[in-house]
Design a protein around this motif. Sequence first.
Motif, short mmCIF file in Angstrom:
data_model
loop_
_atom_site.label_atom_id
_atom_site.label_comp_id
_atom_site.label_asym_id
_atom_site.label_seq_id
_atom_site.Cartn_x
_atom_site.Cartn_y
_atom_site.Cartn_z
N GLY A 197 0.79 -1.23 0.00
CA GLY A 197 0.00 0.00 0.00
C GLY A 197 0.81 1.27 0.00
N GLY A 198 2.14 1.13 0.19
CA GLY A 198 3.00 2.31 0.15
C GLY A 198 3.50 2.72 1.52
N ALA A 199 4.68 3.33 1.53
CA ALA A 199 5.34 3.67 2.79
C ALA A 199 4.93 5.05 3.28
N PHE A 200 4.58 5.14 4.56
CA PHE A 200 4.40 6.43 5.22
C PHE A 200 5.75 6.98 5.68
N ARG A 201 6.71 6.09 5.82
CA ARG A 201 8.05 6.48 6.29
C ARG A 201 9.05 5.43 5.81
N LYS A 202 10.30 5.84 5.64
CA LYS A 202 11.33 4.90 5.19
C LYS A 202 12.51 4.85 6.15
N LYS A 203 12.43 5.63 7.22
CA LYS A 203 13.41 5.57 8.30
C LYS A 203 12.64 5.34 9.60
N ILE A 204 13.08 4.35 10.37
CA ILE A 204 12.34 3.93 11.55
C ILE A 204 13.21 4.12 12.79
N PRO A 205 12.75 4.88 13.80
CA PRO A 205 13.52 5.01 15.04
C PRO A 205 13.49 3.70 15.83
N VAL A 206 14.58 3.41 16.52
CA VAL A 206 14.69 2.13 17.21
C VAL A 206 14.70 2.30 18.72
N TYR A 207 14.45 1.19 19.41
CA TYR A 207 14.77 1.12 20.83
C TYR A 207 15.55 -0.16 21.08
N ALA A 208 16.41 -0.13 22.09
CA ALA A 208 17.25 -1.28 22.42
C ALA A 208 16.47 -2.24 23.30
N THR A 209 16.37 -3.48 22.87
CA THR A 209 15.80 -4.54 23.71
C THR A 209 16.94 -5.34 24.32
N GLY A 210 16.94 -5.43 25.63
CA GLY A 210 17.94 -6.20 26.35
C GLY A 210 17.49 -6.37 27.79
N GLY A 211 18.45 -6.29 28.69
CA GLY A 211 18.11 -6.34 30.10
C GLY A 211 17.61 -7.69 30.57
#
Length: 379
Positions: free
Chosen positions: A122-136
């Motif tokens: 359907g098409g991209a609203f965004r092409k760069k995605i902010p991340v969060y670190a999963t760990g702990g």
Amino acid sequence: MKITKIITHHLSHSLEHPFESASMRFLSREHLLVEIHCDNGLVGWGECLGNRLVNDALIKSMTPHLIGENALDIEPIWLKLYNVFRDQGQRGATINAISGIDIALWDLAGKYHQCPTYQLLGGAFRKKIPVYATGGFRMVGEDRIDSLLKEVSEYKTQGFNAVKIKIGFGVALDIESIKAVRNCLGSDIELMIDANHGYDAIDAARVANAVSDCNILWFEEPVTPESLSSYHRLRQTQPIPLAGGETWHTRWGINEALKQQTVDILQPDVCGVGGLSEARKILTLCDIHGVRCVPHVWGTGVALAAALHFHAVIPPNPPSYGNTPDSPRFEYDQTHNPFRQSIIRQPLTLNEGYLTVPSGHGLGIEIVREELSRYAPNS
């Protein structure tokens, strides 16, 4: 474009330093890839969430129903597999297996039409995605607080501005851990907690209320996924937004959970919810029920790529005209997995806190077959 062959690839690596969530101990990294060949020479790749041996058995059972089918008939294939295997389960491994197949078919479709998969979705609203670190996670044989603070300090040094840690190891220890992490990270870094369904509603509420001053972005999987009434009760008895859904499957399972007002944030995993086909339908349910969609991600570069294409098509809600649409954060697993990125030719690398959605045909990745052989069990 007829399907001619389906191959599964088992990947395994024993961990030198095992770690634990509230619900399981990780002694190794285990993943299953799906490779689908067509008579025109095109090959598509997918990945399944969950136990690789169980997923493999189901995919082998599904293979006779796929050979000779047109790989572009993605929706008919999905429904055919679901109808044939629904008596073996409407959630869990059956849907994990369908997910891997479905992702591979979307990869093939993009390659056939010579465009990125997100375009066909359907098409991209965004092409760069902010991340969060999963760990702990809890490191086996190490002091919980000391090892946790050392780990999250590294995330802070690396520039992550959002971190998720694991809890579910006991009320008192979890409260101490969360407060110590918040103090270590400071007030500017977002913090999320994930109990991996390690509590009942009573103790989950005790933990949440005790850390309500720690500015927790969400409380993930506080109770078992089957206990929808406990999720609903927790939303009334503690102040932190609830998140869940990585082990809820298909539009039917997730619709029931949302009807019962269980979560503020839904976390479908494309490798487990039913693939990209089903994930796209679930976005409509999020709109209808007024919940945020922040997908769960856990796997190799194939899973990462598929999840990035899904993130690209999540609509902003509410729309933000004239501005770059807000994006849900991408779950960026930081636990040890030597083949996560090595199996793809161009690793999906972090750039100033963002991952870029692959722009090549299909999922936009190329598999390094030598790495598949290297990490095959008993290789």
